[in-house]
Design a protein around this motif. Structure first.
Motif, short mmCIF file in Angstrom:
data_model
loop_
_atom_site.label_atom_id
_atom_site.label_comp_id
_atom_site.label_asym_id
_atom_site.label_seq_id
_atom_site.Cartn_x
_atom_site.Cartn_y
_atom_site.Cartn_z
N MET A 1 -5.57 -23.20 9.83
CA MET A 1 -4.28 -23.06 9.14
C MET A 1 -4.50 -22.53 7.73
O MET A 1 -5.38 -23.00 7.01
CB MET A 1 -3.57 -24.41 9.07
N GLU A 2 -3.71 -21.52 7.36
CA GLU A 2 -3.77 -20.98 6.00
C GLU A 2 -2.84 -21.80 5.12
O GLU A 2 -1.65 -21.94 5.41
CB GLU A 2 -3.36 -19.51 6.00
N GLU A 42 -0.93 -32.83 6.44
CA GLU A 42 -1.18 -33.60 7.66
C GLU A 42 -0.10 -33.33 8.71
O GLU A 42 -0.39 -33.15 9.89
CB GLU A 42 -1.21 -35.09 7.34
N LEU A 43 1.15 -33.28 8.27
CA LEU A 43 2.25 -33.05 9.20
C LEU A 43 2.16 -31.65 9.82
O LEU A 43 2.40 -31.47 11.02
CB LEU A 43 3.60 -33.21 8.47
N GLU A 52 0.94 -21.97 11.25
CA GLU A 52 -0.38 -21.40 10.99
C GLU A 52 -0.56 -20.98 9.55
O GLU A 52 -1.66 -20.96 9.01
CB GLU A 52 -0.62 -20.21 11.92
N LYS A 53 0.55 -20.61 8.91
CA LYS A 53 0.50 -20.12 7.52
C LYS A 53 1.57 -20.87 6.72
O LYS A 53 2.75 -20.76 7.01
CB LYS A 53 0.74 -18.62 7.47
N VAL A 54 1.11 -21.62 5.72
CA VAL A 54 2.02 -22.46 4.93
C VAL A 54 1.83 -22.17 3.46
O VAL A 54 0.70 -22.02 2.97
CB VAL A 54 1.75 -23.96 5.19
N PHE A 81 -9.18 -29.78 4.35
CA PHE A 81 -8.16 -28.74 4.38
C PHE A 81 -8.54 -27.66 3.37
O PHE A 81 -8.64 -27.92 2.17
CB PHE A 81 -6.78 -29.30 4.01
N GLY A 82 -8.75 -26.44 3.88
CA GLY A 82 -8.99 -25.33 2.96
C GLY A 82 -7.67 -24.87 2.35
O GLY A 82 -6.61 -24.98 2.98
N TYR A 83 -7.72 -24.38 1.16
CA TYR A 83 -6.50 -23.91 0.50
C TYR A 83 -6.85 -22.80 -0.49
O TYR A 83 -7.99 -22.64 -0.91
CB TYR A 83 -5.79 -25.06 -0.23
#
Length: 287
Positions: A1-2, A42-43, A52-54, A81-83
């Motif tokens: 997920m991005e 998490e949600l 997939e992209k947030v 979580f990568g960010y």
């Protein structure tokens, strides 16, 4: 997920950036409290691929400001979580000008005595630690909206398809008025009119016999060559400028014969180039 965190100076362009990022298929949430970022991550992960992209927009208007942001980043790291961080900014005089034009108060103005200058300086100081670790820093001081599009597309677009433009090709009759949303309008009333040919009068530009009649004249071929050449030249320019859609209107007297034939041919030409096209014959049933 991005996972993208959009932050920066108030008046620096965070909202505009979020709008552009959203058009790149990111799920965007504006003004997300920093303390809720880990729980939100998490949600999103629990949806198993739905998001997939947030992208989240956050700033220092919260009570604990920068402390909550860094706490959230630490929790994201602990959760694996990568960010990425996108930091939006602008020169102080530009931000002052924007706030004067919008007639809105700077969110920190009340805390520093109402001065925009002091509020900008205070916010810059508070946000310096997160600016120092940002993956992308965009200064919008002298960027047009189109240039901001280009800057963000460079960083966040998946492919060239993100830079496409949808073309609406509309035929219409001048006697019913021009389309108000048209970007480009072409008048084809100079072409011979099938309306005055008895066997074609009640047909339309969608019918082969009408199209054959319209295109048998030399001026039609010359016009179409020049029209398609111009549109082919303009499309990349509009895309570069940041335009997402373009409406091309083609008009004749009643919107039934010539305009429909030309608009249909133009739409077919654009489709052959791989351009997404929507064809609308606005006044076909009126004539």
């Amino acid at each position: 997920m991005e996972f993208l965190i959009i932050t920066g100076l108030s008046g620096g362009g965070k909202s505009q950036a979020a709008d552009i990022i959203e058009d790149l298929d990111y799920y965007c949430v504006d003004n997300m409290p920093a303390a809720l970022i880990p729980k939100f991550a998490e949600l999103c992960a629990a949806t198993k691929g739905r998001y997939e992209k947030v992208a989240l927009v956050t700033d220092v208007r919260e009570k604990n400001g920068i402390k909550d942001i860094f706490s959230a980043l630490e929790q994201l790291k602990a959760m694996d979580f990568g960010y990425k961080i996108l930091f939006m900014e602008a020169e102080p005089q530009i931000i002052i000008k924007r706030y004067k034009e919008s007639r809105r108060p700077h969110p920190l103005a009340a805390k520093v005595g109402g001065s925009i200058d002091d509020a900008i300086a205070k916010e810059s100081e508070q946000l310096r630690p997160i600016r120092d670790i940002a993956d992308y820093i965009v200064n919008t001081s002298h960027l047009t909206l189109g240039q901001l599009h280009n800057e963000l597309y460079t960083h966040f677009s998946d492919s060239a398809t993100d830079r496409s433009i949808v073309v609406n090709v509309v035929s219409f009759g001048f006697k019913y008025g021009m389309p108000l949303d048209a970007d480009l309008v072409f008048d084809v009333r100079f072409l011979p009119n099938p309306f005055y040919v008895e066997e074609l009068k009640y047909h339309s530009g969608l019918d082969e016999d009408v199209r054959d009649y319209v295109f048998k004249f030399e001026q039609t071929g010359i016009f179409m060559d020049k029209l398609t050449d111009m549109i082919e030249y303009l499309l990349p320019q509009y895309i570069e400028e940041g335009k997402y859609s373009l409406t091309i209107a083609v008009g004749c007297t009643g919107g039934r014969h010539r305009s429909v034939a030309i608009a249909t041919a133009l739409a077919e030409h654009l489709k052959s180039m791989g351009v997404p096209v929507v064809s609308i014959n606005r006044d076909l049933v009126k004539s």
